[in-house]
Design a protein around this motif. Sequence first.
Motif, mmCIF file in Angstrom:
data_model
loop_
_atom_site.group_PDB
_atom_site.id
_atom_site.type_symbol
_atom_site.label_atom_id
_atom_site.label_comp_id
_atom_site.label_asym_id
_atom_site.label_seq_id
_atom_site.Cartn_x
_atom_site.Cartn_y
_atom_site.Cartn_z
ATOM 1 N N THR A 246 5.222 10.458 -4.181
ATOM 2 C CA THR A 246 5.683 11.571 -3.878
ATOM 3 C C THR A 246 7.271 11.762 -4.454
ATOM 4 O OG1 THR A 246 4.583 11.105 -1.834
ATOM 5 C CG2 THR A 246 6.411 12.639 -1.545
ATOM 6 N N PHE A 247 8.212 10.775 -4.745
ATOM 7 C CA PHE A 247 9.207 10.897 -5.209
ATOM 8 C C PHE A 247 9.439 11.650 -6.488
ATOM 9 C CE2 PHE A 247 12.977 9.246 -7.733
ATOM 10 C CZ PHE A 247 13.814 9.827 -7.137
ATOM 11 N N LYS A 248 8.466 11.228 -7.334
ATOM 12 C CA LYS A 248 8.222 11.656 -8.728
ATOM 13 C C LYS A 248 7.961 13.334 -8.525
ATOM 14 C CE LYS A 248 5.797 10.438 -12.948
ATOM 15 N NZ LYS A 248 4.937 9.885 -13.569
ATOM 16 N N LEU A 249 6.978 13.650 -7.776
ATOM 17 C CA LEU A 249 6.566 14.854 -7.493
ATOM 18 C C LEU A 249 7.740 15.780 -7.385
ATOM 19 C CD1 LEU A 249 3.109 14.977 -6.038
ATOM 20 C CD2 LEU A 249 3.589 15.451 -8.473
ATOM 21 N N LEU A 250 8.728 15.379 -6.243
ATOM 22 C CA LEU A 250 9.717 16.015 -5.659
ATOM 23 C C LEU A 250 10.734 16.404 -6.932
ATOM 24 C CD1 LEU A 250 10.176 14.609 -2.264
ATOM 25 C CD2 LEU A 250 9.645 16.749 -2.590
ATOM 26 N N VAL A 251 11.055 15.015 -7.624
ATOM 27 C CA VAL A 251 12.114 15.214 -8.745
ATOM 28 C C VAL A 251 11.587 16.197 -9.852
ATOM 29 C CG1 VAL A 251 13.307 14.073 -10.398
ATOM 30 C CG2 VAL A 251 12.998 13.231 -8.104
ATOM 31 N N ASP B 275 0.793 -1.288 -0.160
ATOM 32 C CA ASP B 275 -0.076 0.074 0.033
ATOM 33 C C ASP B 275 0.810 1.369 0.089
ATOM 34 O OD1 ASP B 275 -2.220 -1.676 0.147
ATOM 35 O OD2 ASP B 275 -2.508 -1.379 2.357
ATOM 36 N N TRP B 276 1.970 1.204 0.354
ATOM 37 C CA TRP B 276 2.770 2.431 0.574
ATOM 38 C C TRP B 276 3.494 2.779 -0.538
ATOM 39 C CZ3 TRP B 276 7.963 1.759 -0.049
ATOM 40 C CH2 TRP B 276 8.560 0.517 0.013
ATOM 41 N N VAL B 277 3.769 1.592 -1.622
ATOM 42 C CA VAL B 277 4.745 2.001 -2.739
ATOM 43 C C VAL B 277 4.016 2.873 -3.675
ATOM 44 C CG1 VAL B 277 5.617 0.622 -4.920
ATOM 45 C CG2 VAL B 277 5.618 -0.514 -2.976
ATOM 46 N N PRO B 278 2.955 3.073 -3.919
ATOM 47 C CA PRO B 278 2.504 4.167 -4.822
ATOM 48 C C PRO B 278 2.593 5.537 -4.258
ATOM 49 C CG PRO B 278 0.756 2.525 -4.825
ATOM 50 C CD PRO B 278 1.593 2.147 -3.767
ATOM 51 N N ILE B 279 2.387 5.737 -3.100
ATOM 52 C CA ILE B 279 2.453 6.873 -2.232
ATOM 53 C C ILE B 279 3.959 7.315 -2.182
ATOM 54 C CG2 ILE B 279 2.435 7.918 0.103
ATOM 55 C CD1 ILE B 279 -0.031 6.067 0.702
ATOM 56 N N VAL B 280 4.963 6.316 -1.910
ATOM 57 C CA VAL B 280 6.329 6.555 -1.964
ATOM 58 C C VAL B 280 6.736 7.243 -3.326
ATOM 59 C CG1 VAL B 280 8.753 5.916 -1.654
ATOM 60 C CG2 VAL B 280 7.005 5.368 -0.105
ATOM 61 N N PHE B 281 6.565 6.404 -4.416
ATOM 62 C CA PHE B 281 6.790 6.443 -5.755
ATOM 63 C C PHE B 281 6.385 7.904 -6.330
ATOM 64 C CE2 PHE B 281 7.843 1.766 -6.439
ATOM 65 C CZ PHE B 281 9.191 2.075 -6.019
#
Length: 78
Positions: A11-16, A3-9
């Motif tokens: 978030t990372f994509k938005l930050l990058v 469940d946390w994988v899409p949230i982390v990815f």
Amino acid sequence: MMDWVPIVFVTFKLLVFGTGMFFAIKWHYEKGKKDKKKQSAVLRTGGKVAAVFLLSLLVISLFTFGLGRMLGLDLTIP
């Protein structure tokens, strides 16, 4: 666990992408600062690009939801 994988990815994509866009806009702004005409042209072009991006995002979203509804998918938020 997954469940946390899409949230982390996401978030990372938005930050990058956000960081990249910030530095790209900053670079163009400072480059255009040398000449006042170029500065206004860069800001105007940036506004046009942002408007086209938002418009295309809206069109793609509407198309996707329309296609999903046409195919009988349940798109309601629980």
